[in-house]
Design a protein around this motif. Structure first.
Motif, PDB file in Angstrom:
ATOM      1  N   ASN A 187       0.851  -1.194   0.000  1.00  0.00           N
ATOM      2  CA  ASN A 187       0.000   0.000   0.000  1.00  0.00           C
ATOM      3  C   ASN A 187       0.890   1.250   0.000  1.00  0.00           C
ATOM      4  N   PRO A 188       0.902   2.033  -1.071  1.00  0.00           N
ATOM      5  CA  PRO A 188       0.103   1.882  -2.284  1.00  0.00           C
ATOM      6  C   PRO A 188       0.735   0.878  -3.244  1.00  0.00           C
ATOM      7  N   ALA A 189       0.001   0.566  -4.304  1.00  0.00           N
ATOM      8  CA  ALA A 189       0.509  -0.303  -5.354  1.00  0.00           C
ATOM      9  C   ALA A 189      -0.122   0.115  -6.676  1.00  0.00           C
ATOM     10  N   VAL A 190       0.626  -0.066  -7.750  1.00  0.00           N
ATOM     11  CA  VAL A 190       0.110   0.177  -9.097  1.00  0.00           C
ATOM     12  C   VAL A 190       0.059  -1.165  -9.811  1.00  0.00           C
ATOM     13  N   ILE A 191      -1.106  -1.513 -10.315  1.00  0.00           N
ATOM     14  CA  ILE A 191      -1.267  -2.756 -11.057  1.00  0.00           C
ATOM     15  C   ILE A 191      -1.862  -2.445 -12.430  1.00  0.00           C
ATOM     16  N   SER A 192      -1.680  -3.370 -13.346  1.00  0.00           N
ATOM     17  CA  SER A 192      -2.299  -3.260 -14.667  1.00  0.00           C
ATOM     18  C   SER A 192      -3.223  -4.444 -14.852  1.00  0.00           C
ATOM     19  N   MET A 193      -4.493  -4.166 -15.022  1.00  0.00           N
ATOM     20  CA  MET A 193      -5.483  -5.205 -15.280  1.00  0.00           C
ATOM     21  C   MET A 193      -5.848  -5.154 -16.756  1.00  0.00           C
ATOM     22  N   ASP A 194      -5.290  -6.060 -17.526  1.00  0.00           N
ATOM     23  CA  ASP A 194      -5.518  -6.079 -18.972  1.00  0.00           C
ATOM     24  C   ASP A 194      -5.214  -4.720 -19.599  1.00  0.00           C
ATOM     25  N   GLY A 195      -4.150  -4.072 -19.121  1.00  0.00           N
ATOM     26  CA  GLY A 195      -3.744  -2.783 -19.669  1.00  0.00           C
ATOM     27  C   GLY A 195      -4.347  -1.585 -18.980  1.00  0.00           C
ATOM     28  N   VAL A 196      -5.263  -1.782 -18.049  1.00  0.00           N
ATOM     29  CA  VAL A 196      -5.881  -0.678 -17.315  1.00  0.00           C
ATOM     30  C   VAL A 196      -5.042  -0.401 -16.067  1.00  0.00           C
ATOM     31  N   ARG A 197      -4.348   0.711 -16.069  1.00  0.00           N
ATOM     32  CA  ARG A 197      -3.428   1.063 -14.980  1.00  0.00           C
ATOM     33  C   ARG A 197      -4.237   1.527 -13.773  1.00  0.00           C
ATOM     34  N   THR A 198      -4.110   0.803 -12.656  1.00  0.00           N
ATOM     35  CA  THR A 198      -4.919   1.057 -11.466  1.00  0.00           C
ATOM     36  C   THR A 198      -4.018   1.329 -10.273  1.00  0.00           C
TER      37      THR A 198
END
Length: 520
Positions: free
Chosen positions: A387-398
């Motif tokens: 926390n925090p974290a940056v993830i990519s879900m099928d190219g969607v940067r979250t």
């Protein structure tokens, strides 16, 4: 200079002595009862789930003549200790059928996460490097906005007669002091690596004055204005934040994105106000679908991701007298029950879990993910991040952030309210920083890199913490606060805070359209 020379000593102590330190907790429990503890006995206890009830049983077994607790006095309690098995003590929890044939199809990348990368030990130099890193990165964002900024040191030329007339100048600085003058003007002192500068927003410049009242300590801003005749004061004409770029078109068109993601937070398993029935209804809905209250229909077969933004459990010792409001008084039992819940989620949904301030990780942000002892309770398919974290879900940067700094933003900026959590979150995006103020309610570890800076604009900013639900968009960023699964606590009742529980945000990853559904 507040930031680059005289860093806050009391924050060093706060970070070095984390609240969740296992050994300190054990020693304190025995000391409060009037005992010292042998180092070997302390080592033995540190390998156990040392909850207050367990330590209480040890204390009850001690003879009054005991001064130092030895390992021999610990062993009897260990030998009589039993661990409840999942599914027996909590019969309402059911494990998914292991033969259920479904699988996750997607592409998940963890782009940024402090886990296993923390380097800070709380030394003085680390604070200097930390603030320099923050200033450099946010300063570069301001310079990229096309305004010619100069270093503060160059303004000394005014005193030498090298700056002509009343020319307008622009500087970048980190805010080191804020106050209101006796005449009602807003005083903002800023500094960079070369020096410091006093600036003023005149109260009769209403628009700029309103902006000046929204400036926070320790954030990086750009100011434009005119110097006083002696060159010691800058009269501000405009204030600039790093801010998000304005997106003119979606970046998702080339990603061929499909499917949906569910955003939730603040489950608080173990609290006596945890809404178990509503939570089980949510889990059953993920498994079987059905009718729920919301805007539009959602086919659960389209759901690919479930993202949890912290406070998976209620924890232990988070606030005074918390044990009086717990249904489960062992933090590891809280996680076992939470794991049983999550193990029921269909395999075609990828679960991503980030910690919050109630979870069993360090309190200083950025927080690493859960320890292995907790992670191994869950299915191997669950992805744990910090926390925090940056993830990519099928190219969607979250960007996932629990959101504790919302407390600081609400307390320090006019017009901010817990009832609308998206407004403080937009302020984070404007400042390109998740927790601008240093040393207030949020403890921040002085890492070499400021992991709370928002470098690349996300498609989604997902927070929790405040137990209210909100959804909006800001400059192409979908802003979501996903509420809680806990009814009003005694503390919230005293503070007149009304939660908005048992809701989930469903995001269409192709369009970023969001649907809030209720399980009340």
């Amino acid at each position: 200079m507040r930031i680059f020379i005289a860093c806050k000593e009391i924050i060093v102590c706060t970070i070095l002595m984390e609240k969740t330190d296992h050994a300190s907790f054990i020693v304190e429990q025995f000391a409060q009862a009037g005992y010292q503890i042998d180092p070997e006995a302390l080592t033995l206890l540190m390998e156990q789930d040392t909850t207050p009830p367990f330590i209480g049983r040890i204390l009850d077994s001690l003879d009054e003549s005991t001064l130092v607790v030895s390992p021999a006095q610990i062993y009897p309690a260990l030998n009589t200790r039993t661990t409840p098995q999942s599914g027996t003590e909590y019969p309402h929890v059911h494990i998914r059928d292991p033969d259920y044939e479904d699988e996750w199809i997607g592409e998940l990348d963890v782009i940024s996460d402090i886990t296993d990368q923390s380097t800070c030990v709380g030394e003085y130099r680390e604070f200097v490097d930390f603030f320099r890193n923050r200033f450099s990165r946010l300063g570069d964002m301001l310079r990229n906005r096309g305004i010619g900024f100069r270093p503060i040191e160059s303004l000394n030329r005014r005193k030498l007669g090298l700056v002509e007339g009343r020319e307008e100048i622009s500087v970048i600085g980190m805010v080191s002091d804020l106050r209101t003058s006796k005449n009602g003007h807003r005083m903002i002192e800023i500094e960079d690596t070369t020096g410091s500068l006093r600036t003023m927003v005149l109260k009769n410049k209403h628009d700029i004055f309103e902006q000046g009242m929204k400036v926070m300590l320790d954030e990086v801003i750009g100011v434009t204005g005119n110097l006083s005749d002696d060159g010691n004061l800058l009269f501000i004409n405009s204030i600039m934040w790093p801010d998000m770029p304005i997106r003119t078109s979606s970046e998702l068109g080339e990603q061929n994105v499909s499917g949906k993601a569910v955003m939730i937070s603040d489950i608080h398993v173990g609290s006596d106000t945890f809404l178990e029935d509503q939570w089980l209804g949510f889990i059953d809905w993920l498994d079987h679908g059905g009718s729920v209250a919301g805007n539009g229909s959602v086919d659960v077969k389209d759901i690919r991701y479930l993202v949890v933004a912290g406070d998976l459990v209620d924890g232990i010792g988070i606030y005074p007298n918390q044990e009086e409001e717990l249904a489960i008084t062992d933090v590891y039992e809280q996680y076992k029950v939470a794991a049983d819940y999550f193990n029921r989620i269909p395999k075609h949904i990828k679960v991503i879990i980030s910690p919050g301030n109630h979870d069993a990780v360090r309190q200083a942000e950025p927080q690493p993910t859960f320890p292995e002892k907790i992670r191994k309770m869950f299915s191997q398919d669950v992805v744990f991040v910090g926390n925090p974290a940056v993830i990519s879900m099928d190219g969607v940067r979250t960007l996932i952030y629990h959101g504790r700094s919302i407390d600081d933003i609400v307390a320090n900026l006019p017009g901010m309210k817990y009832e609308d959590p998206t407004r403080p979150m937009i302020e984070m995006l404007k400042r390109r920083h998740l927790s601008p103020m240093y040393g207030s309610r949020v403890s921040i570890a002085p890492e070499k890199e400021d992991h709370l800076v928002i470098d690349k604009p996300p498609h989604i900013l997902h927070c929790g913490h405040v137990h209210t639900v909100g959804c909006t968009t800001y400059r192409g960023v979908t802003v979501i606060n996903s509420g809680t699964w806990q009814s009003q606590t005694e503390f919230q009742r005293r503070m007149n805070l009304q939660p908005d529980p048992a809701k989930a945000a469903i995001v269409d990853l192709a369009t970023l359209n969001t649907n809030i559904i209720s399980f009340q």
